[in-house]
Write a protein that holds these residues in place. Structure first.
Motif, PDB file in Angstrom:
ATOM      1  N   TRP A 180      16.274  14.971   6.167  1.00 34.27           N
ATOM      2  CA  TRP A 180      17.489  14.738   5.870  1.00 34.27           C
ATOM      3  C   TRP A 180      18.293  13.505   7.265  1.00 34.27           C
ATOM      4  CZ3 TRP A 180      17.794  14.799   1.292  1.00 34.27           C
ATOM      5  CH2 TRP A 180      16.931  15.976   0.589  1.00 34.27           C
ATOM      6  N   GLN A 181      17.792  13.909   8.069  1.00 37.70           N
ATOM      7  CA  GLN A 181      18.257  12.589   9.344  1.00 37.70           C
ATOM      8  C   GLN A 181      17.949  11.597   9.486  1.00 37.70           C
ATOM      9  OE1 GLN A 181      20.451  13.565  11.183  1.00 37.70           O
ATOM     10  NE2 GLN A 181      21.296  11.451  12.160  1.00 37.70           N
ATOM     11  N   ALA A 182      16.140  11.936   9.193  1.00 38.59           N
ATOM     12  CA  ALA A 182      16.149  10.273   8.858  1.00 38.59           C
ATOM     13  C   ALA A 182      15.685   9.809   7.841  1.00 38.59           C
ATOM     14  CB  ALA A 182      13.966  10.651   9.733  1.00 38.59           C
ATOM     15  N   CYS A 183      16.183  10.526   6.879  1.00 41.44           N
ATOM     16  CA  CYS A 183      16.286   9.572   5.466  1.00 41.44           C
ATOM     17  C   CYS A 183      17.660   9.031   5.281  1.00 41.44           C
ATOM     18  CB  CYS A 183      16.271  10.717   4.411  1.00 41.44           C
ATOM     19  SG  CYS A 183      16.961  10.515   3.293  1.00 41.44           S
ATOM     20  N   ALA A 184      18.441   9.362   6.487  1.00 38.68           N
ATOM     21  CA  ALA A 184      20.105   9.312   6.312  1.00 38.68           C
ATOM     22  C   ALA A 184      19.956   8.590   7.307  1.00 38.68           C
ATOM     23  CB  ALA A 184      21.078  10.189   6.930  1.00 38.68           C
ATOM     24  N   GLU A 185      18.775   7.750   8.224  1.00 40.82           N
ATOM     25  CA  GLU A 185      19.105   6.745   9.463  1.00 40.82           C
ATOM     26  C   GLU A 185      18.595   5.236   8.510  1.00 40.82           C
ATOM     27  OE1 GLU A 185      17.292   8.300  12.788  1.00 40.82           O
ATOM     28  OE2 GLU A 185      18.543   9.971  13.170  1.00 40.82           O
ATOM     29  N   ALA A 196       0.647  -1.194   0.144  1.00 43.65           N
ATOM     30  CA  ALA A 196      -0.374  -0.229  -0.121  1.00 43.65           C
ATOM     31  C   ALA A 196       1.322   1.093  -0.040  1.00 43.65           C
ATOM     32  CB  ALA A 196      -1.011   0.073   1.283  1.00 43.65           C
ATOM     33  N   ALA A 197       1.824   1.279   0.667  1.00 38.88           N
ATOM     34  CA  ALA A 197       2.541   2.362   1.091  1.00 38.88           C
ATOM     35  C   ALA A 197       3.800   2.319  -0.631  1.00 38.88           C
ATOM     36  CB  ALA A 197       4.047   1.955   1.839  1.00 38.88           C
ATOM     37  N   ARG A 198       4.232   1.142  -1.418  1.00 39.98           N
ATOM     38  CA  ARG A 198       4.625   1.964  -2.402  1.00 39.98           C
ATOM     39  C   ARG A 198       3.772   2.521  -3.355  1.00 39.98           C
ATOM     40  NH1 ARG A 198       6.337  -3.893  -3.065  1.00 39.98           N
ATOM     41  NH2 ARG A 198       4.037  -4.067  -4.320  1.00 39.98           N
ATOM     42  N   ASP A 199       2.600   1.729  -3.209  1.00 37.25           N
ATOM     43  CA  ASP A 199       1.484   2.085  -4.297  1.00 37.25           C
ATOM     44  C   ASP A 199       1.072   4.053  -4.550  1.00 37.25           C
ATOM     45  OD1 ASP A 199       0.496   0.045  -5.234  1.00 37.25           O
ATOM     46  OD2 ASP A 199      -0.332  -0.780  -4.333  1.00 37.25           O
ATOM     47  N   LEU A 200       0.615   4.156  -2.553  1.00 34.48           N
ATOM     48  CA  LEU A 200       1.178   5.809  -2.750  1.00 34.48           C
ATOM     49  C   LEU A 200       2.185   6.742  -3.273  1.00 34.48           C
ATOM     50  CD1 LEU A 200      -1.035   5.210   0.934  1.00 34.48           C
ATOM     51  CD2 LEU A 200      -1.700   7.033  -1.026  1.00 34.48           C
ATOM     52  N   LEU A 201       3.522   5.960  -3.056  1.00 33.12           N
ATOM     53  CA  LEU A 201       4.994   6.581  -3.584  1.00 33.12           C
ATOM     54  C   LEU A 201       4.760   6.677  -5.222  1.00 33.12           C
ATOM     55  CD1 LEU A 201       7.299   5.410  -1.061  1.00 33.12           C
ATOM     56  CD2 LEU A 201       5.983   7.305  -1.123  1.00 33.12           C
ATOM     57  N   ALA A 202       4.101   6.031  -5.267  1.00 36.81           N
ATOM     58  CA  ALA A 202       3.660   5.601  -6.945  1.00 36.81           C
ATOM     59  C   ALA A 202       2.660   6.667  -7.254  1.00 36.81           C
ATOM     60  CB  ALA A 202       3.447   4.262  -7.659  1.00 36.81           C
ATOM     61  N   ARG A 203       1.828   7.765  -6.602  1.00 38.57           N
ATOM     62  CA  ARG A 203       0.895   8.456  -7.004  1.00 38.57           C
ATOM     63  C   ARG A 203       1.782   9.933  -6.659  1.00 38.57           C
ATOM     64  NH1 ARG A 203      -4.223   5.774  -3.930  1.00 38.57           N
ATOM     65  NH2 ARG A 203      -4.295   4.143  -4.768  1.00 38.57           N
ATOM     66  N   ASP A 204       0.844  10.416  -7.794  1.00 41.72           N
ATOM     67  CA  ASP A 204       1.228  12.095  -7.797  1.00 41.72           C
ATOM     68  C   ASP A 204       0.127  12.462  -7.045  1.00 41.72           C
ATOM     69  OD1 ASP A 204       2.434  14.539  -8.523  1.00 41.72           O
ATOM     70  OD2 ASP A 204       2.460  14.482 -10.428  1.00 41.72           O
ATOM     71  N   VAL A 215       1.954  10.494   0.029  1.00 42.13           N
ATOM     72  CA  VAL A 215       3.331  11.102   0.749  1.00 42.13           C
ATOM     73  C   VAL A 215       3.159  10.516   2.061  1.00 42.13           C
ATOM     74  CG1 VAL A 215       5.627  11.477   1.270  1.00 42.13           C
ATOM     75  CG2 VAL A 215       4.855  12.022  -1.310  1.00 42.13           C
ATOM     76  N   GLU A 216       2.411  11.402   2.460  1.00 35.93           N
ATOM     77  CA  GLU A 216       2.109  11.686   4.498  1.00 35.93           C
ATOM     78  C   GLU A 216       1.267  10.232   5.010  1.00 35.93           C
ATOM     79  OE1 GLU A 216       1.982  14.108   2.294  1.00 35.93           O
ATOM     80  OE2 GLU A 216       3.444  15.881   2.935  1.00 35.93           O
ATOM     81  N   GLU A 217       0.652   9.728   3.417  1.00 35.56           N
ATOM     82  CA  GLU A 217      -0.073   7.888   3.742  1.00 35.56           C
ATOM     83  C   GLU A 217       0.944   7.266   4.316  1.00 35.56           C
ATOM     84  OE1 GLU A 217      -3.477   8.399   1.731  1.00 35.56           O
ATOM     85  OE2 GLU A 217      -3.469  10.571   1.502  1.00 35.56           O
ATOM     86  N   VAL A 235      10.489   7.875   1.248  1.00 34.94           N
ATOM     87  CA  VAL A 235       9.101   9.019   2.213  1.00 34.94           C
ATOM     88  C   VAL A 235      10.321  10.006   2.654  1.00 34.94           C
ATOM     89  CG1 VAL A 235       7.607   9.707   3.903  1.00 34.94           C
ATOM     90  CG2 VAL A 235       7.295   7.586   2.501  1.00 34.94           C
ATOM     91  N   TYR A 236      11.303   9.722   4.191  1.00 35.06           N
ATOM     92  CA  TYR A 236      12.330  10.780   3.858  1.00 35.06           C
ATOM     93  C   TYR A 236      12.638  11.764   2.984  1.00 35.06           C
ATOM     94  CZ  TYR A 236      10.274   9.150   8.061  1.00 35.06           C
ATOM     95  OH  TYR A 236       9.552   8.523   9.553  1.00 35.06           O
ATOM     96  N   GLU A 237      13.224  11.149   2.204  1.00 37.02           N
ATOM     97  CA  GLU A 237      14.060  11.646   1.372  1.00 37.02           C
ATOM     98  C   GLU A 237      13.562  13.019   0.435  1.00 37.02           C
ATOM     99  OE1 GLU A 237      17.171  11.591  -2.360  1.00 37.02           O
ATOM    100  OE2 GLU A 237      16.761   9.887  -1.647  1.00 37.02           O
ATOM    101  N   ARG A 238      11.916  12.261   0.026  1.00 39.40           N
ATOM    102  CA  ARG A 238      11.412  13.225  -0.520  1.00 39.40           C
ATOM    103  C   ARG A 238      10.445  14.596   0.015  1.00 39.40           C
ATOM    104  NH1 ARG A 238       6.233  10.362  -4.372  1.00 39.40           N
ATOM    105  NH2 ARG A 238       7.134   8.824  -5.380  1.00 39.40           N
ATOM    106  N   THR A 239      10.703  14.108   1.127  1.00 41.35           N
ATOM    107  CA  THR A 239      10.102  15.322   1.946  1.00 41.35           C
ATOM    108  C   THR A 239      11.704  16.417   2.842  1.00 41.35           C
ATOM    109  OG1 THR A 239       9.856  13.981   4.505  1.00 41.35           O
ATOM    110  CG2 THR A 239       8.171  14.304   3.145  1.00 41.35           C
ATOM    111  N   HIS A 240      12.449  15.856   2.367  1.00 40.67           N
ATOM    112  CA  HIS A 240      14.177  16.521   2.749  1.00 40.67           C
ATOM    113  C   HIS A 240      14.092  16.860   4.595  1.00 40.67           C
ATOM    114  CE1 HIS A 240      14.815  19.099  -1.047  1.00 40.67           C
ATOM    115  NE2 HIS A 240      14.170  17.567  -1.349  1.00 40.67           N
TER     116      HIS A 240
END
Length: 423
Positions: free
Chosen positions: A113-118, A66-74, A79-81, A106-111
């Protein structure tokens, strides 16, 4: 009657196999089964055992899909969901690589950055050679599965200031046979520059330029590197090349553009505007760069630019007139110069705000009146909205008394535009 534990497991597996087999028996030649995802086929031999031994996996996989499908949508909110779903999946199965991977996206898209790196780091710890699937939502546009993990990890590490680790992952991409990727050379060069290693930065960025000669962003990066290396001729050459490819500066103003470090985006824009003779805009961007970057390796160079630009950002030097009334340009500049001290008093508390002031005048043989004065905010950083609004009112009050050089018997209209920035 008591059934041994092994018997319970066997019965459960048999029941699952029976349920899984039933749809296959019901299929007809006329209605063949739907296409099967290759990734699902790869996992299917172990899925039945996983459902029995790890009952949480089924829910985990539903969350991931479900998360992957959401990320594929524009669409707004997708992204929040997706973030909520992947975080639940990570809680269910802390060693589930795909959930950590999607969290990193998700965290890369929302910038963030710390959560993204982790999140990327967790993927790397679980599987250093992880390759995401090709399904929509699994892989950011323009990236290859073979090096997507290293690229994402390097990107987010660089944004947190972990430059050496970022360099290690970008060079790992090159070491695995992807050295021709210009998209790797650009951020690698910017990361070297963030560390103050200009010779390496320039060498890598020149390699990027050879592989992506049509990309203005690479020219902008080289211009900044040469500027910081005090080679103004080379810097100007690359600025002009970028200008030819990108007249609108869109490559620098794209909200999705990522600079390393993030504050460097303002340095890039400042240098580009300075080359175009837009001193007030360059000034406001250099000042905001300093506010964001602090005392980094390139703060002294930015201060040199500010000192050189401030005199050229005078309102009297940059005033522009239009309309049916003809006015002498030098005389108009002198008129603005007479109220310059009052204008500066209005904006002095706001060095990182650029205003534009417009004065409209109507003139007839016996009538001469100002019909409109408007102060607008062009760029504003680090300033309170109410205080900036008060500064606009102050500017408009001063401009009401602008002594425009219009002959007494003139007839027509005149519009005067001038930038105002603290100098």
């Amino acid at each position: 009657m008591t059934t041994p534990a092994g018997g319970v497991l066997a019965l459960a597996v048999a029941a699952l196999v029976g349920v899984a087999a039933a749809p296959a028996l019901a299929q007809s030649k006329r209605y063949p089964p739907p296409p099967v995802d290759a990734d699902d086929v790869e996992r299917s031999p172990s899925r039945l055992w996983e459902e029995v031994l790890h009952p949480r996996r089924g829910h985990y996989e539903r969350l991931v899909v479900a998360a992957r499908d959401l990320l594929a949508r524009d669409r707004a909110g997708a992204v929040e969901e997706a973030q909520k779903l992947v975080e639940e999946a990570r809680q269910l199965m802390p060693d589930g690589v795909e959930a950590h991977w999607l969290a990193a996206l998700v965290y890369e898209r929302t910038h963030t950055w710390q959560a993204c790196a982790e999140a990327y780091d967790r993927v790397y710890a679980l599987d250093p050679d992880y390759r995401p699937g090709e399904r929509p939502g699994s892989l950011p546009a323009g990236r290859q599965a073979a090096w997507a993990l290293d690229y994402g990890l390097a990107t987010c590490m660089a944004q947190t200031g972990a430059y050496e680790r970022a360099i290690a992952h970008w060079t790992r991409i090159a070491g695995r046979g992807f050295s021709a990727e210009a998209r790797v050379h650009l951020p690698l060069g910017e990361t070297y520059m963030a560390l103050g290693r200009l010779a390496e930065a320039i060498a890598v960025l020149r390699a990027a330029d050879e592989r992506a000669s049509k990309q203005p962003r690479v020219d902008y990066a080289l211009a900044v590197a040469y500027d910081r290396n005090e080679m103004p001729g080379e810097a100007r050459r690359h600025l002009l090349a970028a200008w030819a490819k990108n007249p609108s500066l869109g490559a620098l103003e794209d909200p999705g553009a990522i600079f390393i470090p993030a504050a460097d985006g303002y340095y890039y824009r400042a240098l580009a505007h300075a080359e175009r003779g837009m001193s007030p805009t360059a000034l406001v961007f250099f000042r905001h760069y300093l506010a964001r970057a602090g005392d980094g390796p390139w703060a002294p160079r930015a201060r040199e630019h500010i000192a050189a630009l401030a005199p050229a950002a005078s309102s009297s030097a940059l005033v522009v007139a239009s309309g049916s009334l003809a006015v002498d340009r030098d005389t108009l500049g002198e008129a603005v110069g007479r109220i310059d001290a009052e204008l500066q008093a209005c904006v002095r508390p706001f060095p990182s705000v650029l205003f534009r002031l417009r004065v409209n005048l109507l003139a007839a043989p016996r009538v001469r009146r100002t019909v409109g004065v408007k102060a607008e905010v062009v760029h504003a950083f680090d300033a309170d909205d109410a205080a900036v609004a008060a500064a606009q009112g102050c500017l408009e009050g001063v401009a009401e008394g602008l002594p425009l050089p219009v002959p007494a018997r003139a007839q027509g209209s005149l519009t005067v535009d001038l930038p105002v920035i603290a100098r």
